[in-house]
Design a protein around this motif. Structure first.
Motif, short mmCIF file in Angstrom:
data_model
loop_
_atom_site.label_atom_id
_atom_site.label_comp_id
_atom_site.label_asym_id
_atom_site.label_seq_id
_atom_site.Cartn_x
_atom_site.Cartn_y
_atom_site.Cartn_z
N GLY A 69 0.79 -1.23 0.00
CA GLY A 69 0.00 0.00 0.00
C GLY A 69 0.82 1.27 0.00
O GLY A 69 0.31 2.35 0.36
N LEU A 70 2.10 1.17 -0.41
CA LEU A 70 2.99 2.33 -0.37
C LEU A 70 2.48 3.48 -1.23
O LEU A 70 2.42 4.64 -0.78
CB LEU A 70 4.40 1.92 -0.83
N ASP A 71 2.11 3.19 -2.47
CA ASP A 71 1.61 4.23 -3.37
C ASP A 71 0.36 4.91 -2.80
O ASP A 71 0.25 6.14 -2.82
CB ASP A 71 1.27 3.62 -4.74
N GLU A 72 -0.57 4.10 -2.32
CA GLU A 72 -1.82 4.66 -1.80
C GLU A 72 -1.55 5.54 -0.57
O GLU A 72 -2.16 6.60 -0.41
CB GLU A 72 -2.78 3.52 -1.42
N ARG A 73 -0.62 5.11 0.27
CA ARG A 73 -0.31 5.87 1.48
C ARG A 73 0.26 7.24 1.14
O ARG A 73 -0.16 8.26 1.71
CB ARG A 73 0.67 5.07 2.34
#
Length: 549
Positions: A426-430
């Protein structure tokens, strides 16, 4: 008559293949000076050096006297605050600057050159740090700052992570010490892990990202028998001649084609020319295609722009991959900056593209200097068995230093752990959510600012014309936010920033903007447009060049 001229021109192009290729190459270049390195060097030599004195410094945008008065008062307060807050840090910086040319360069090019002399005198910034912990730095005076500089991209997982890697690397390498020429046993495991990460066959170690790029280009030329390389407008691949052919390089461009990024005409050049050995791609350019690395020194009118479209850039890389495969051109992915920041498998995994050679650096050294080339076996070989005197030599005394290899081993081992792998989930979403929250706060505060980002790499865009946007970096410094010398052009967050840390950075950023706004640096009159500022600057430079001022 015009029809006859057009027919004649067409006949000339058709009759002279070299002219057709030359025209094709010219059309594939970006129309800006950044896309024309020879012209940019000529313009740079003609640019006159001059400085604004105190009398004109506060009103070069045509602001009325009452606005200039508020600016003077705010500037004096800011100057006093910066001086009083860090006397020891500033004193050591001033002492070191006399003998350290890097400090002289970064200090001079922190803001547009016309303002630089007065700013260096009145708004000093310390260059020394006492300690680092978590996401903060502490200066020699005990002041703590949130680190938005990110050690030029090294600091992906936080300084504490790298301290541990360095300590483990030192313990691992201490028995062997400075023995060079042979290898510490951990190198074998490093190679296995790097082959797995890169999806490629072989590895070579170097002392810096610049050196690794040099070797990758050299290998591509050696195995293809061709000499030219293609780079894209604005991309940075280190400071050596072939990949940095514009201003800043004393030599003219020779075997380098600088083409327009994300442009089908660039692909056509690759399809038709027979002299291209390799194509260099720095995925960081996805944030600002065809523009040089953003810095506050180029904020002459505030018209900086950046933005990231993952789908479009992914499509571009895949087209590039296909053309290189068809033409036997070596595709080199320079992941020195973004490697391991976007995904555990780097930009190759993030964009879904396999390169022929991949270059890593910065973070991979676990805190120590390093460069690595991973590549296909046929491209990595330094010799040709059928011609024993035909070598592609590349050795460095400190390549694969035991301490560096030990820290790399610690980094790669940690990278494989469930704890670090979880960071990528979920790095991009975070980070998209953080950018959105940050921009909403700016909008609610009425700031003429907006951030754009490639994951945890941010840049500030300005939404109105101004001659003074570059001043924001000093207001941010006053609020305890540490930036690199390029100012608001690039914030590099480590991935250990918590939501609470981000909230505090946002609060301080807004407070800095409010103070700058209160001091009236963002005054805007009806005549203050981007075009008007550029016209005035052009007249100003011409007057100084001709000695009219």
């Amino acid at each position: 008559m015009s029809v006859e001229i057009a027919l004649t021109a067409g006949a000339l192009v058709a009759g002279f293949p070299w002219l057709r290729r030359r025209l094709q190459l010219s059309r594939a270049k970006h129309p800006s000076l950044a896309g024309h390195s020879r012209m940019a060097k000529r313009i740079a030599r003609l640019l006159p050096g001059y400085s604004y004195g105190e009398e004109e410094f506060f009103g070069v945008d045509g602001a009325p006297l009452e606005v200039q008065t508020r600016r003077r008062a705010g500037f004096a307060r800011l100057s006093s605050s910066l001086r009083q807050g860090a006397p020891r840090s500033l004193a050591l910086t001033a002492q070191a600057r006399e003998g350290l040319s890097d400090l002289q360069l970064t200090g001079r090019y922190r803001v547009p050159f016309q303002f630089s002399a007065y700013v260096r005198e009145q708004l000093p910034v310390g260059a020394f740090w006492q300690s680092a912990e978590g996401v903060q730095l502490q200066d020699l005076d005990g002041q703590r700052y949130y680190d938005l500089a990110g050690s030029y991209g090294v600091n992906i997982f936080g300084v504490d992570f790298y301290k541990q890697c360095m300590e483990e690397g030192a313990r691992l390498g201490s028995a062997l010490g400075p023995v060079l020429g042979g290898y510490h046993p951990c190198v074998a495991e490093n190679i296995d892990w790097l082959r797995e990460l890169s999806g490629l066959d072989e590895v070579s170690f170097h002392m810096s990202g610049t050196e690794a790029v040099m070797q990758a280009v050299r290998l591509a030329r050696y195995h293809t028998g061709k000499k030219h390389l293609v780079r894209f407008t604005g991309a940075y691949h280190g400071w050596w001649e072939d990949v940095q052919p514009g201003p800043g390089n004393p030599l003219p461009p020779r075997e380098t084609y600088t083409l327009n990024d994300m442009d089908p005409r660039a692909l056509q050049v690759l399809r038709t020319r027979k002299d291209i050995a390799c194509v260099l791609v720095n995925p960081l350019q996805a944030l600002h295609p065809n523009r040089n690395a953003p810095g506050d020194s180029t904020l002459v009118d505030g018209s900086r722009s950046a933005g990231f479209d993952r789908a479009a850039y992914t499509d571009w890389l895949r087209q590039l991959r296909q053309v290189c495969s068809e033409r036997g051109i070596v595709l080199i992915l320079d992941e020195v900056f973004v490697g391991f920041r976007l995904a555990a498998g780097g930009a190759q995994e993030y964009f879904g593209v396999q390169a022929d050679l991949v270059i890593y650096g910065k973070s991979l050294g676990g805190g120590f200097p390093v460069g690595v080339v991973c590549g296909k076996a046929a491209l990595m070989r330094r010799f040709k068995p059928e011609r024993p005197a035909d070598l592609c030599f590349a050795r460095g005394t400190f390549n694969a230093h035991p301490y560096v290899m030990g820290a790399m081993h610690a980094f790669l081992r940690r990278l494989r752990t469930p704890e670090v792998q979880a960071i990528y989930q979920g790095l991009d979403e975070r980070w998209r959510a953080r950018v959105q929250a940050f921009n909403q706060a700016l909008q609610q505060a009425g700031m003429p600012l907006q951030v754009e980002a490639l994951s945890s790499i941010w840049t500030v865009n300005y939404t109105q014309p101004s001659r003074y946007h570059w001043l924001l970096q000093y207001y941010l410094r006053e609020q305890g936010l540490a930036l690199s010398w390029v100012g608001t052009g690039r914030f590099i967050f480590s991935l250990n920033y918590s939501d609470a840390d981000m909230a505090e950075v946002t609060r301080r950023f807004i407070e800095a903007g409010r103070r700058m706004q209160a001091d009236d640096w963002w005054w805007s009159g009806p005549e203050l447009t981007h075009k008007a500022i550029r016209r005035r600057l052009l007249r100003e430079m011409l007057a100084h060049k001709l000695g009219w001022r």
